[in-house]
Design a protein around this motif. Structure first.
Motif, short mmCIF file in Angstrom:
data_model
loop_
_atom_site.label_atom_id
_atom_site.label_comp_id
_atom_site.label_asym_id
_atom_site.label_seq_id
_atom_site.Cartn_x
_atom_site.Cartn_y
_atom_site.Cartn_z
N LEU A 88 0.84 -1.19 0.00
CA LEU A 88 0.00 0.00 0.00
C LEU A 88 0.88 1.25 0.00
O LEU A 88 1.80 1.35 0.83
CB LEU A 88 -0.88 0.05 1.25
CG LEU A 88 -1.73 -1.18 1.57
CD1 LEU A 88 -2.30 -1.06 2.98
CD2 LEU A 88 -2.85 -1.31 0.58
N LEU A 98 -3.92 10.79 6.55
CA LEU A 98 -3.14 9.95 5.64
C LEU A 98 -4.08 9.35 4.60
O LEU A 98 -5.13 8.82 4.95
CB LEU A 98 -2.47 8.85 6.47
CG LEU A 98 -1.45 7.95 5.81
CD1 LEU A 98 -0.28 8.75 5.28
CD2 LEU A 98 -0.97 6.91 6.82
N PHE A 100 -4.55 6.62 1.56
CA PHE A 100 -3.99 5.36 1.08
C PHE A 100 -4.42 5.07 -0.36
O PHE A 100 -5.51 5.48 -0.80
CB PHE A 100 -4.48 4.20 1.95
CG PHE A 100 -3.85 4.12 3.30
CD1 PHE A 100 -4.36 4.84 4.37
CD2 PHE A 100 -2.74 3.32 3.51
CE1 PHE A 100 -3.78 4.76 5.62
CE2 PHE A 100 -2.15 3.24 4.76
CZ PHE A 100 -2.67 3.96 5.82
N GLY A 101 -3.57 4.34 -1.06
CA GLY A 101 -3.98 3.70 -2.31
C GLY A 101 -4.68 2.40 -1.99
O GLY A 101 -4.75 1.98 -0.82
N THR A 102 -5.20 1.74 -3.01
CA THR A 102 -5.96 0.51 -2.79
C THR A 102 -5.05 -0.71 -2.62
O THR A 102 -5.52 -1.76 -2.18
CB THR A 102 -6.91 0.23 -3.97
OG1 THR A 102 -6.16 0.31 -5.19
CG2 THR A 102 -8.03 1.26 -4.01
#
Lengths: 110, 114
Positions: A88, A98, A100-102
């Protein structure tokens, strides 16, 4: 548009290969960049943390940030089956939450 | 025990049940977080606590009710959940709120709502 985008994979490589994992982001105010590793049925663990642009190396792992193109990379040298996990990327401005990407699923075969 | 511990690891509940998730951190941190992780979606921040005081609530439905009795313990009380609430619920802690460079996660509770 998602603030942080990642290809979900899976990315399959043979043991010993160099792995390149990538993210793009849209918020030009992001200053802090992280990579987390998440094994199946576990929580994410912080792998690399960088501030602003540039490279950071830790053992077999190198994190790279290119703020001009809003591109974040994680390179893994001499990949091992134990590196098989979901990776991630995450970013934040320093003042907000924050983001996050997947995650990208990596499979390293012996 | 070290790090961040979450119980139970798995939970199956009906839509009319009431249950609670528990988190305990042994790191001496002052901030604790609840995140939701659904398949193919980014981690979603739900709540942030700093020294037992809630400092952030990201538009989470009232069927999720957090409780932080002290800086080491965090609970998430669940009632009348929906099937779309099925997900991995992660607890995390950091030395201070927003100290994401030192954010430590527990292993999560895998929740299934029937």
């Amino acid at each position: 548009q998602k603030e942080v985008e990642q290809d979900p994979g899976p990315l399959s490589v043979p043991e010993g290969a160099i792995v390149s994992l990538n993210c793009t982001y849209s918020n030009s105010a992001f200053q802090y960049f992280m990579w987390y590793r998440q094994y199946s049925r576990k929580g994410p663990e912080l792998l690399m943390y960088t501030y602003s642009s540039g490279n950071k190396e830790d053992g077999r792992f190198t994190a790279q940030v290119d703020k001009s193109s809003k591109y974040i990379s994680l390179f893994i040298r001499d990949s091992q089956p134990s590196d098989s996990a979901t990776y991630l990327c995450a970013s934040y401005t320093g003042f907000q939450k924050l983001v996050f990407g997947t995650g990208t699923r990596l499979l390293v075969s012996p | 025990e070290t790090g961040v511990t979450q119980t139970p690891r798995h939970l199956v509940m009906g839509m009319t049940n009431k249950k609670s998730l528990k988190c305990e951190q042994h790191l001496g941190h002052n901030a604790m977080y609840w995140y939701k992780q659904s398949a193919k979606k980014p981690l979603e921040l739900m709540f942030v606590y700093s020294l037992e005081e809630r400092v952030e609530n990201n538009s989470v439905p009232s069927r999720f009710s957090p409780e932080c009795p002290n800086s080491s313990h965090l609970f998430l009380h669940l009632h009348t959940l929906q099937p779309e609430d099925s997900a991995l619920y992660l607890c995390a802690s950091s030395p201070e709120p927003g100290g994401y460079e030192k954010l430590f996660f527990g292993s999560g509770t895998q929740l299934s709502v029937l």
